[in-house]
Design a protein around this motif. Structure first.
Motif, PDB file in Angstrom:
ATOM      1  N   PRO A 156       0.560  -1.318   0.022  1.00  0.00           N
ATOM      2  CA  PRO A 156       0.024  -0.088   0.033  1.00  0.00           C
ATOM      3  C   PRO A 156       0.848   1.308  -0.134  1.00  0.00           C
ATOM      4  CG  PRO A 156      -1.035  -1.412   1.558  1.00  0.00           C
ATOM      5  CD  PRO A 156       0.369  -2.098   1.074  1.00  0.00           C
ATOM      6  N   ILE A 157       1.828   1.097   0.711  1.00  0.00           N
ATOM      7  CA  ILE A 157       2.729   2.489   1.036  1.00  0.00           C
ATOM      8  C   ILE A 157       3.467   2.924  -0.557  1.00  0.00           C
ATOM      9  CG2 ILE A 157       4.401   3.711   2.172  1.00  0.00           C
ATOM     10  CD1 ILE A 157       1.807   3.613   3.523  1.00  0.00           C
ATOM     11  N   ALA A 158       3.897   1.574  -0.902  1.00  0.00           N
ATOM     12  CA  ALA A 158       4.611   1.742  -2.253  1.00  0.00           C
ATOM     13  C   ALA A 158       3.724   2.490  -3.379  1.00  0.00           C
ATOM     14  CB  ALA A 158       5.221   0.475  -2.758  1.00  0.00           C
ATOM     15  N   GLU A 159       2.374   2.051  -3.398  1.00  0.00           N
ATOM     16  CA  GLU A 159       1.645   2.835  -4.486  1.00  0.00           C
ATOM     17  C   GLU A 159       1.174   4.203  -3.956  1.00  0.00           C
ATOM     18  OE1 GLU A 159      -1.772   0.521  -5.368  1.00  0.00           O
ATOM     19  OE2 GLU A 159      -0.703  -1.476  -5.934  1.00  0.00           O
ATOM     20  N   LEU A 160       0.871   4.360  -2.580  1.00  0.00           N
ATOM     21  CA  LEU A 160       0.990   5.589  -2.062  1.00  0.00           C
ATOM     22  C   LEU A 160       1.784   6.751  -2.390  1.00  0.00           C
ATOM     23  CD1 LEU A 160      -1.135   7.543  -0.335  1.00  0.00           C
ATOM     24  CD2 LEU A 160       0.369   7.058   1.587  1.00  0.00           C
ATOM     25  N   PHE A 161       3.076   6.176  -2.108  1.00  0.00           N
ATOM     26  CA  PHE A 161       4.366   6.989  -2.429  1.00  0.00           C
ATOM     27  C   PHE A 161       4.497   7.177  -3.939  1.00  0.00           C
ATOM     28  CE2 PHE A 161       6.881   6.176   1.659  1.00  0.00           C
ATOM     29  CZ  PHE A 161       5.981   7.045   2.306  1.00  0.00           C
ATOM     30  N   GLY A 162       4.073   6.360  -4.721  1.00  0.00           N
ATOM     31  CA  GLY A 162       4.215   6.139  -6.015  1.00  0.00           C
ATOM     32  C   GLY A 162       3.557   7.449  -6.541  1.00  0.00           C
ATOM     33  N   GLU A 163       2.290   7.421  -6.024  1.00  0.00           N
ATOM     34  CA  GLU A 163       1.184   8.333  -6.637  1.00  0.00           C
ATOM     35  C   GLU A 163       1.547  10.000  -6.069  1.00  0.00           C
ATOM     36  OE1 GLU A 163      -2.573   7.601  -5.162  1.00  0.00           O
ATOM     37  OE2 GLU A 163      -2.503   5.642  -6.156  1.00  0.00           O
ATOM     38  N   ILE A 164       2.136  10.113  -4.851  1.00  0.00           N
ATOM     39  CA  ILE A 164       2.487  11.414  -4.461  1.00  0.00           C
ATOM     40  C   ILE A 164       3.993  11.873  -4.681  1.00  0.00           C
ATOM     41  CG2 ILE A 164       0.579  11.495  -2.931  1.00  0.00           C
ATOM     42  CD1 ILE A 164       2.658  10.983  -0.729  1.00  0.00           C
ATOM     43  N   GLY A 165       4.750  10.868  -5.190  1.00  0.00           N
ATOM     44  CA  GLY A 165       5.994  11.203  -5.672  1.00  0.00           C
ATOM     45  C   GLY A 165       7.159  11.041  -4.851  1.00  0.00           C
ATOM     46  N   LEU A 166       6.800  10.305  -3.565  1.00  0.00           N
ATOM     47  CA  LEU A 166       7.863  10.023  -2.701  1.00  0.00           C
ATOM     48  C   LEU A 166       8.375   8.871  -2.899  1.00  0.00           C
ATOM     49  CD1 LEU A 166       5.843  11.027   0.575  1.00  0.00           C
ATOM     50  CD2 LEU A 166       8.123  12.212  -0.493  1.00  0.00           C
ATOM     51  N   PHE A 167       8.283   7.868  -3.774  1.00  0.00           N
ATOM     52  CA  PHE A 167       8.792   6.784  -4.054  1.00  0.00           C
ATOM     53  C   PHE A 167      10.421   6.692  -4.403  1.00  0.00           C
ATOM     54  CE2 PHE A 167       9.783   2.558  -5.896  1.00  0.00           C
ATOM     55  CZ  PHE A 167       9.334   1.799  -4.955  1.00  0.00           C
ATOM     56  N   GLY A 168      11.178   6.272  -4.109  1.00  0.00           N
ATOM     57  CA  GLY A 168      12.488   6.405  -4.104  1.00  0.00           C
ATOM     58  C   GLY A 168      13.363   7.539  -3.594  1.00  0.00           C
ATOM     59  N   SER A 169      12.618   8.336  -2.809  1.00  0.00           N
ATOM     60  CA  SER A 169      13.179   9.471  -2.178  1.00  0.00           C
ATOM     61  C   SER A 169      13.778   8.978  -0.579  1.00  0.00           C
ATOM     62  CB  SER A 169      12.403  10.677  -2.052  1.00  0.00           C
ATOM     63  OG  SER A 169      11.454  10.294  -1.273  1.00  0.00           O
ATOM     64  N   ILE A 170      14.504   9.852  -0.206  1.00  0.00           N
ATOM     65  CA  ILE A 170      15.009   9.532   1.290  1.00  0.00           C
ATOM     66  C   ILE A 170      13.920  10.014   2.232  1.00  0.00           C
ATOM     67  CG2 ILE A 170      16.540  10.528   3.135  1.00  0.00           C
ATOM     68  CD1 ILE A 170      18.848  10.610   1.440  1.00  0.00           C
ATOM     69  N   LEU A 171      12.986  10.804   1.982  1.00  0.00           N
ATOM     70  CA  LEU A 171      11.995  11.474   2.742  1.00  0.00           C
ATOM     71  C   LEU A 171      11.143  10.364   2.841  1.00  0.00           C
ATOM     72  CD1 LEU A 171      10.727  13.522   4.340  1.00  0.00           C
ATOM     73  CD2 LEU A 171       9.349  14.129   2.246  1.00  0.00           C
ATOM     74  N   GLY A 172      10.905   9.275   1.751  1.00  0.00           N
ATOM     75  CA  GLY A 172       9.840   8.239   1.800  1.00  0.00           C
ATOM     76  C   GLY A 172      10.247   7.484   3.002  1.00  0.00           C
ATOM     77  N   VAL A 173      11.746   6.796   2.881  1.00  0.00           N
ATOM     78  CA  VAL A 173      12.230   5.995   3.672  1.00  0.00           C
ATOM     79  C   VAL A 173      11.996   6.385   5.373  1.00  0.00           C
ATOM     80  CG1 VAL A 173      14.017   4.518   4.112  1.00  0.00           C
ATOM     81  CG2 VAL A 173      13.654   5.287   1.845  1.00  0.00           C
ATOM     82  N   ILE A 174      12.186   7.869   5.382  1.00  0.00           N
ATOM     83  CA  ILE A 174      12.213   8.273   6.608  1.00  0.00           C
ATOM     84  C   ILE A 174      10.746   7.997   7.183  1.00  0.00           C
ATOM     85  CG2 ILE A 174      12.431  10.180   7.964  1.00  0.00           C
ATOM     86  CD1 ILE A 174      14.756  11.289   6.271  1.00  0.00           C
ATOM     87  N   LEU A 175       9.679   8.618   6.364  1.00  0.00           N
ATOM     88  CA  LEU A 175       8.476   8.735   6.788  1.00  0.00           C
ATOM     89  C   LEU A 175       7.984   7.376   7.299  1.00  0.00           C
ATOM     90  CD1 LEU A 175       6.580  11.033   4.441  1.00  0.00           C
ATOM     91  CD2 LEU A 175       7.045  11.311   6.972  1.00  0.00           C
ATOM     92  N   PHE A 176       8.416   6.100   6.290  1.00  0.00           N
ATOM     93  CA  PHE A 176       7.773   4.829   6.813  1.00  0.00           C
ATOM     94  C   PHE A 176       8.355   4.500   8.084  1.00  0.00           C
ATOM     95  CE2 PHE A 176       7.745   0.325   6.689  1.00  0.00           C
ATOM     96  CZ  PHE A 176       6.615   0.066   5.753  1.00  0.00           C
TER      97      PHE A 176
END
Lengths: 306, 448
Positions: A156-176
């Motif tokens: 779910p979060i991979a899809e969510l991050f993909g939609e809002i452009g966080l996928f692949g970013s350091i911020l995404g990893v931090i948030l998770f």
């Protein structure tokens, strides 16, 4: 009289290895005890070696040349210690993939730790000392999330991050990491803050401190031990994580664990990268471990349910 | 988990008077303190649970409703079935072994002065990543006994108890008096007589594999009533065979070669060659054929294939125990410190030996701690991923598969998010009893 009695009962259970009863015991039982004491020592030494040898093997492997590694086992260094070299480390630190990923590890771990501590403290304080409807139910809800496996959120979060452009970013990893660090943080800190004596908070309140000041000047300092345990636990958790970063980071934002993981597939050919790389990734956790043993132990013990 | 339902819950536990707000906080302030945590938890933990639940009932593209198809795959898909089976093995063995070792270590360290140092050593792996531990154990489990310490030790132990063969690949050269006797043994073509000097030349042993005590081969002298002879490597690197079937000065004897005299299928005498390759057999061997038995020529023992299909899961469980036994030990040691010494001493005074004290007093008193440790490790093991991913080589990763790994594969390399979601919901269902237990225990505490 009572003092005498208590000191006696205290003394009675004390004698270790049967010294007090030695006079009454037979030579045979004392001998048996000595032998079994020796066996215990030998057993523990052997076990200790079992636990140490794998790590020593990694360390010594990282200090050998690839040619030596291909030719013989790491224990051969004891016959030719002069062949040890820091060459692999020098090479490794010239490798941009590795140095970038080391920086990424820090860039992920520090914010993920600070955010969990700050956000968790705010919520923990609110759950401990503020009044609002359904407070305890909310708290129990958070406690229920303690054991949710991270695996549930990967897709779910991979899809969510993909939609809002966080996928692949350091911020995404931090948030998770913050999301999955929070239940434990709130749980630990709320319980710790709830033990703060009421009088202390009231006194500060009478001095005219507002809610934020109360939190920053009284609650946070008093919560020091719990915050230290939480911080160390979260720091190591994020630093050592591979799975989350494997999914949510890309080649530019990957931490050291993921960078090394990509090398594992050719295991054997690139042990000169893997061994020093793994050892470098272990240095900080081991330093934290030896420097903060007590907080580390209490953090791990409280947080292992994750 | 909407604010309305939680706030409106009729039987919310009464807020304990003793922790009533000291500041008379307005609800808005409380909301501000809680907002960051609740938003993040909602978006990153609660929402994914709901999403996975719904997603698990849709097909792989996410467009069509699939009913329980994805859950059926849990029991029909080969990969998932192996993963399930392995997860059961993991959950049964890893926590129990780690807890048992933790208990033993905790009890025994109390009896030595350097117990703290020991605990430090065993607890240390908790600090490092599973990736690093994985790399460490890839090294440990290397198949080659000259590189992997596990096989180096194992082969060492094996060779101490089982005679290792000395001459792998040795075989008769041209015009040899020997022929193959089946099963890897060699036998003389002709029977031997007392007083005769027998030559048993072979070739093919690499120079560095010759036994350390091999000396220059010497031609034997005839002796009355006995059979004498030499067995040696009829070849020298750089010099060739020299005199074929004859002992040359540079050639080495087969020190330790076993020789049997066989008459009518029965062994009537046997001996072992000396350092220079000479041997002597008694008169009983008269008329027998000389055989060099097969165990002279076996391939050297190469240890276990730790990361092969059959051992890979136990091997990885071993590395997990290495990491987590320290955790069990520290928790149990903390529990042990709370056990009243008087109880142990009373049992000893009553004549119980150490084993009985351990079995009848210590373990029952520690039962709650042991249960907590085991359950914690079980939850942990359920989600095991990194160690399997790193240690199992590509060739045996299918055999080492576990649910978390299969979820990763299905979701991120095979693009089957429906099945992956079903696996994640299954994992969640397995931890729900623990979740429920945590909440129940805390509800009592919160109310106090």
């Amino acid at each position: 009289m009572t003092a005498d009695a208590s000191s006696l009962t205290k003394a009675a259970p004390e004698p270790r290895a049967g010294t007090a009863g030695a006079g009454r015991r037979s030579l045979g039982s004392r001998l048996a005890e000595g032998v079994s004491g020796g066996l215990v020592r030998v057993f523990l030494i052997v076990v200790g070696l079992f636990w140490l040898v794998p790590t020593i093997g990694l360390l010594l492997s990282s200090l050998r040349t690839p040619e030596d590694m291909a030719a013989s086992g790491w224990w051969k260094v004891f016959t030719e210690p002069s062949r040890l070299t820091f060459g692999a480390y020098e090479e490794l630190l010239k490798n941009d993939d590795i140095t970038t990923s080391l920086v990424n590890t820090v860039l992920i771990t520090v914010p993920a730790t600070v955010l969990v501590v700050v956000i968790g403290s705010l919520a923990g304080y609110a759950f401990a000392w503020m009044e609002f409807p359904g407070r305890d139910w909310w708290f129990l809800g958070v406690v229920g999330l303690l054991v949710v496996p991270v695996q549930v959120a990967l897709i779910p979060i991979a899809e969510l991050f993909g939609e809002i452009g966080l996928f692949g970013s350091i911020l995404g990893v931090i948030l998770f990491h913050v999301g999955f660090g929070l239940p434990f943080a709130v749980f630990l800190l709320r319980n710790f803050f709830a033990e703060i004596p009421r009088e202390l908070l009231e006194a500060a309140r009478l001095d005219g401190a507002g809610e934020l000041r109360l939190f920053a000047r009284v609650v946070m300092p008093l919560g020091g031990p719990a915050i230290a345990s939480l911080g160390i636990f979260q720091f190591l958790w994020v630093w050592n994580d591979m799975l989350v970063a494997l999914i949510f980071s890309d080649s530019g934002s990957q931490p050291i664990t993921v960078a090394l993981q990509t090398q594992v597939r050719q295991f054997g050919n690139n042990i000169d990268v893997l061994a020093p790389g793994a050892f470098i990734s272990m240095v900080i956790p081991l330093a934290v471990f030896f420097a903060f043993q007590r907080q580390f132990v209490s953090g791990v013990m409280a947080g292992a349910v994750k | 988990m909407t604010p309305a339902s939680a706030a409106g819950a009729p039987s919310a536990p009464a807020a304990p008077k003793s922790r009533r707000s000291v500041t008379g906080t307005r609800k808005a302030v409380a909301a501000l303190f809680l907002l960051p945590a609740l938003v993040l938890l909602g978006a990153l933990v609660v929402y994914p649970i709901g999403y996975s639940l719904v997603r698990s009932f849709y097909d792989q593209s996410g467009d069509g409703f699939a009913g329980f198809d994805n859950y059926r795959a849990l029991f029909t898909d080969d990969g998932i079935r192996t993963a399930l089976k392995n997860n059961v093995i993991w959950v049964v063995f890893a926590p129990t072994v780690a807890t048992a070792l933790g208990l033993i270590f905790a009890v025994l360290t109390e009896r030595v002065r350097w117990g703290t140092a020991f605990k430090l050593v065993v607890f240390m792996p908790m600090a490092i990543s599973m990736l690093a531990a994985g790399i460490i154990f890839r090294l440990v489990y290397d198949q080659d006994p000259d590189k992997g310490v596990a096989n180096a030790v194992w082969v060492g132990v094996h060779d101490t108890f089982a005679q290792s063969s000395a001459f792998p690949k040795a075989h008769p050269g041209r015009e040899s008096p020997l022929r193959a006797a089946g099963g890897g043994a060699f036998i003389t073509k002709e029977p031997v007589r007392t007083g005769q000097v027998v030559t048993l030349p072979l070739v093919g042993v690499a120079p560095d594999l010759m036994p350390d005590d091999a000396e220059r081969a010497v031609a034997a002298r005839p002796e009355d009533g006995k059979i004498t002879g030499t067995t040696w490597q009829d070849f020298t690197r750089g010099k060739g065979v020299g005199k074929l079937g004859g002992v040359d000065a540079s050639e080495l004897g087969y020190a330790g070669m076993k020789i049997e005299a066989v008459k009518d299928g029965k062994v009537v005498a046997s001996t072992t060659a000396a350092g220079d390759g000479t041997f002597t057999l008694p008169a009983a061997a008269d008329g027998a054929q000389l055989r060099l038995p097969a165990d002279n020529f076996k391939e050297p023992y190469n240890g276990l294939d730790w990361l092969g299909p059959s051992l890979v899961t136990p091997a990885i469980i071993g590395s997990y125990v290495w990491m987590w036994a320290g955790f069990a030990m520290v928790l149990i040691a903390a529990g042990l410190a709370g056990v009243p010494r008087e109880l142990l001493e009373a049992a000893r005074v009553d004549g119980a030996n150490e084993w009985q004290v351990f079995r009848r007093v210590t373990v029952p008193l520690l039962a709650p701690v042991l249960a907590v440790v085991t359950v914690t490790l079980m939850i942990n093991v359920l989600k095991i991923f990194d160690l399997v991913f790193i240690i199992a080589p590509g060739s045996s990763q299918d055999d080492a598969n576990v649910l978390a790994l299969e979820l990763y594969r299905k979701g991120f390399s095979e693009d089957r998010p429906g099945v992956a979601s079903a696996i994640s919901v299954f994992l969640l269902l397995l931890v729900i009893p623990v979740m429920w237990f945590n909440i129940r225990r805390l509800r009592r505490e919160v109310r106090r």
